[in-house]
Design a protein around this motif. Sequence first.
Motif, mmCIF file in Angstrom:
data_model
loop_
_atom_site.group_PDB
_atom_site.id
_atom_site.type_symbol
_atom_site.label_atom_id
_atom_site.label_comp_id
_atom_site.label_asym_id
_atom_site.label_seq_id
_atom_site.Cartn_x
_atom_site.Cartn_y
_atom_site.Cartn_z
ATOM 1 N N MET A 1 10.073 -3.557 9.543
ATOM 2 C CA MET A 1 10.595 -4.408 8.448
ATOM 3 C C MET A 1 10.274 -5.874 8.751
ATOM 4 S SD MET A 1 12.327 -4.828 5.647
ATOM 5 C CE MET A 1 13.088 -6.254 4.907
ATOM 6 N N HIS A 2 9.464 -6.495 7.874
ATOM 7 C CA HIS A 2 9.126 -7.908 8.066
ATOM 8 C C HIS A 2 10.263 -8.795 7.571
ATOM 9 C CE1 HIS A 2 5.078 -6.930 9.095
ATOM 10 N NE2 HIS A 2 4.860 -6.315 7.959
ATOM 11 N N LYS A 3 10.450 -9.946 8.215
ATOM 12 C CA LYS A 3 11.416 -10.915 7.695
ATOM 13 C C LYS A 3 10.703 -11.955 6.828
ATOM 14 C CE LYS A 3 15.159 -9.841 10.502
ATOM 15 N NZ LYS A 3 15.797 -10.070 11.751
ATOM 16 N N PHE A 4 9.568 -11.524 6.271
ATOM 17 C CA PHE A 4 8.865 -12.357 5.283
ATOM 18 C C PHE A 4 8.244 -11.382 4.295
ATOM 19 C CE2 PHE A 4 5.973 -11.518 8.802
ATOM 20 C CZ PHE A 4 4.848 -11.022 8.175
ATOM 21 N N GLU A 5 7.783 -11.896 3.146
ATOM 22 C CA GLU A 5 7.144 -11.024 2.161
ATOM 23 C C GLU A 5 5.634 -11.170 2.230
ATOM 24 O OE1 GLU A 5 8.961 -11.544 -1.821
ATOM 25 O OE2 GLU A 5 10.573 -12.437 -0.619
ATOM 26 N N MET A 6 4.956 -10.036 2.013
ATOM 27 C CA MET A 6 3.493 -10.031 2.098
ATOM 28 C C MET A 6 2.985 -9.161 0.960
ATOM 29 S SD MET A 6 1.308 -9.025 5.476
ATOM 30 C CE MET A 6 1.724 -7.283 5.554
ATOM 31 N N SER A 7 2.041 -9.670 0.160
ATOM 32 C CA SER A 7 1.527 -8.896 -0.981
ATOM 33 C C SER A 7 0.437 -7.940 -0.514
ATOM 34 C CB SER A 7 0.943 -9.852 -2.029
ATOM 35 O OG SER A 7 -0.329 -10.308 -1.592
ATOM 36 N N GLU A 8 0.040 -7.053 -1.386
ATOM 37 C CA GLU A 8 -1.187 -6.282 -1.179
ATOM 38 C C GLU A 8 -2.370 -7.245 -1.302
ATOM 39 O OE1 GLU A 8 -1.525 -3.070 -0.282
ATOM 40 O OE2 GLU A 8 0.641 -3.255 -0.041
ATOM 41 N N PRO A 9 -3.535 -6.896 -0.742
ATOM 42 C CA PRO A 9 -4.694 -7.783 -0.897
ATOM 43 C C PRO A 9 -5.023 -8.021 -2.366
ATOM 44 C CG PRO A 9 -5.138 -6.087 0.749
ATOM 45 C CD PRO A 9 -3.825 -5.729 0.105
ATOM 46 N N ASP A 10 -5.327 -9.274 -2.684
ATOM 47 C CA ASP A 10 -5.703 -9.656 -4.039
ATOM 48 C C ASP A 10 -7.011 -8.967 -4.440
ATOM 49 O OD1 ASP A 10 -7.752 -11.831 -5.311
ATOM 50 O OD2 ASP A 10 -5.781 -11.923 -6.270
#
Length: 324
Positions: A1-10
């Motif tokens: 579980m990350h404590k930041f948000e990360m999108s899928e690759p654009d």
Amino acid sequence: MHKFEMSEPDNYYGYRSFAKGAFEFSRDEYFVHIRWPKGTHVMQADAFLRALQRDVAWNFFYGTVNFDAVFGTMNHYGTVDMFAGRYNDAYRKAGVDYQETYDGGELMALFKAMLHDWTNRGYDPFAAPGETGQAYGRKNGDNEAAITRQRIMAQRMVGCPGDTPIRTDANGYPMNRQFADVPQDQPVIKAEPGFEGEVCAFNLFAYLSRSDVTWNPSVCSVVKESLYCPTSEEFVLPVEHGNDRVEWFLQMSDEITWVVKDKITGAPRATVVMKAGDIAAMPADIRHTGYSAKRSMLLVWENNSSTIPDLIQQGKAPVTPVRF
Ligand code: PHB
Ligand code: FE
């Protein structure tokens, strides 16, 4: 579980976007975009990655790491502030500055993830411009070996038995193209009988002539809180470092121009041209960046004591080592 948000690759550029608190980060072929509640900022991708690489490798360093005049981090040694416009008088007056405070380990996880995703194959954020490929373009592989280099730290001193070894061709450190004239002989040690294992010496110029990175001080000797951090410098120091203690510079070869500004406002304070043999103390209330037209050798001398920033903040220790 990350404590930041990360999108899928654009779909188009191939890069991920990231968010922590109210900060948002994205990159395209040329630029990194930063957003916060009252503002936005854009940096060239290579400049952003060079600064990010230093902030990661130095674990947020001493005091403030300004990526440029707007964005950066301030280390409280446990927690870390991430800010935009906070140390820029014009942004402050316009009311568009912003900062959040995080656990240092959590922010480091975000920074490492961004550095990993946004550094392409062939780009080395530690290298001089002439020794690396470009940072630009759509997402193209990665460069894990370059960005996970560990900062080299001696326990006592480079070259001592069991400590960080001197650099040679054989252990993977060829001489740099710009230091081809640096003598490589090592000192001759004649210890008194019985002290053979306790006396050591090494050629620091030869050591630095074999550095494959720029603007990344290694720790070459440690005596209590005294850290000798020599480094090889070419092009621009990728950050404006805001000091929380005095630090000393000894210019060991060639020349660096230092641009010195007020730590809080960014107002200009001085331009210092240091030639081989010059020594300067950077005060504790400034930020500075440096320009080295030819690869040069610099000794940065740091007092590592964790008590100093508080003493300076409370006015109990001076911001300059000498008053004339
Ligand atoms: C500094 O901020 O004092 C500094 C950082 C990296 C270097 C040299 C100086 O390579
Ligand atoms: Fe500094």
